[in-house]
Design a protein around this motif. Structure first.
Motif: not given
Length: 312
Positions: A227-238, A244-248, A297-299
């Protein structure tokens, strides 16, 4: 199906009594073709065709049908203000990533910084000063200093992007899952400056298991999947005028990069979380090791629209 064809089939099958297996699908499609919205008709017909074809392909038994209905019911029952089992299910079968990649980066023809939203975004994270910390309660872990820039498709910096950031703690829990963390711990909202830059201070995130106490957990166990996810940080640019940029951004050394339980890792999203064991740290009172992350990042130009928060 064209509008005229849908209309013809509606007339042909309207009020028809079903005589056998072959009558079911066209009869349902004809009934649904009465929808006045063309897109509703298109999606409804395709859904029925594929769902019925699936049942025929696997020769679905009544007992299996009952299990499936119960599974869907349990997804709804497991969803609340603090947990969204429906999104978790879509993530765990790769559906979220598929839809994300189809709708970003020219239908998968080019690399995109987009990624799935995930089930833990909250709408009203606190505004934080440039370079400020998103650590809002004692959170042991290696300190992390993040420096990012947002550009447009032509390489020009974008000023005034509202950037939402959220991550799990070093023990692999988001604050809404962990009573020991303060409300909105490891969440923050920033604005890009004239150079399109923003930065913040945090702790290095950890990988974590997705919740497994509901139907999605049962599915993973039945499929012998971790059930594991690798470590990450979420970003949402508006920002208005941009999609809208949604990413990790994932930790490059994580052992689960290739086997992410929700299939969210693309090569473009693996960051360089650089470890520092010596030298002058970016802030006073920081002890080695600490980490830094730089990312651009590129929007894309487009409609600025916030997603529906999966939790409150």
């Amino acid at each position: 199906m064209s509008t005229s064809l849908a209309a013809r089939e509606t007339k042909e099958f309207q009020g028809r009594i079903i005589d056998g297996v072959d009558d079911v699908t066209p009869t349902v499609i004809a009934a649904m073709a009465q929808a006045s919205n063309v897109r509703v008709r298109e999606i409804g017909e395709a859904f029925v065709r594929h769902m019925h074809a699936f049942a025929r392909e696997v020769k679905l038994t009544e007992a299996e049908y009952d299990i499936g209905i119960d599974f869907l019911n349990r997804i709804g029952q497991a969803t609340n203000d603090h947990h969204n089992e429906g999104i978790l299910f879509a993530d765990a079968v790769g559906f979220s990533t598929l839809v994300c990649l189809m709708n970003n980066g020219n239908y998968g023809a080019t690399e995109t910084a987009a990624a799935l939203l995930g089930p833990f975004w909250r709408m009203n994270s606190p505004r934080t000063e440039a370079g400020g910390s998103i650590v809002r309660s004692p959170t042991p872990g290696a300190e992390l200093f993040v420096s990012c820039q947002i550009k447009d498709a032509k390489g020009a910096p974008i000023e005034g992007v509202e950037v939402d950031v959220w991550q799990s703690s070093p023990v692999g829990l988001y604050e809404n899952q962990d009573d020991t963390q303060a409300d909105m711990n490891l969440r923050g909202k920033f604005m890009t400056d004239a150079q399109g830059r923003f930065g913040f201070r945090s702790v290095r995130p950890a990988g974590y298991p997705v919740p497994t106490d509901g139907p999605v957990g049962d599915m993973l166990r039945a499929q012998n999947r971790h059930p594991y996810r690798p470590a990450h940080i979420h970003f949402l640019g508006f920002k208005q005028g941009f999609k809208t940029l949604i990413t990790q951004i994932f930790v490059d050394e994580d052992k689960y990069l290739e086997t992410d339980a929700v299939f969210g890792v693309t090569r473009h999203l693996v960051g360089n979380y650089q470890r520092h064991d010596s030298g002058t740290p970016p802030a006073a009172g920081v002890t080695a090791p600490w980490y830094t992350l730089e990312y651009t990042f590129v929007m894309e130009a487009g409609e600025a629209k916030l997603p529906i928060p999966p939790i409150k």
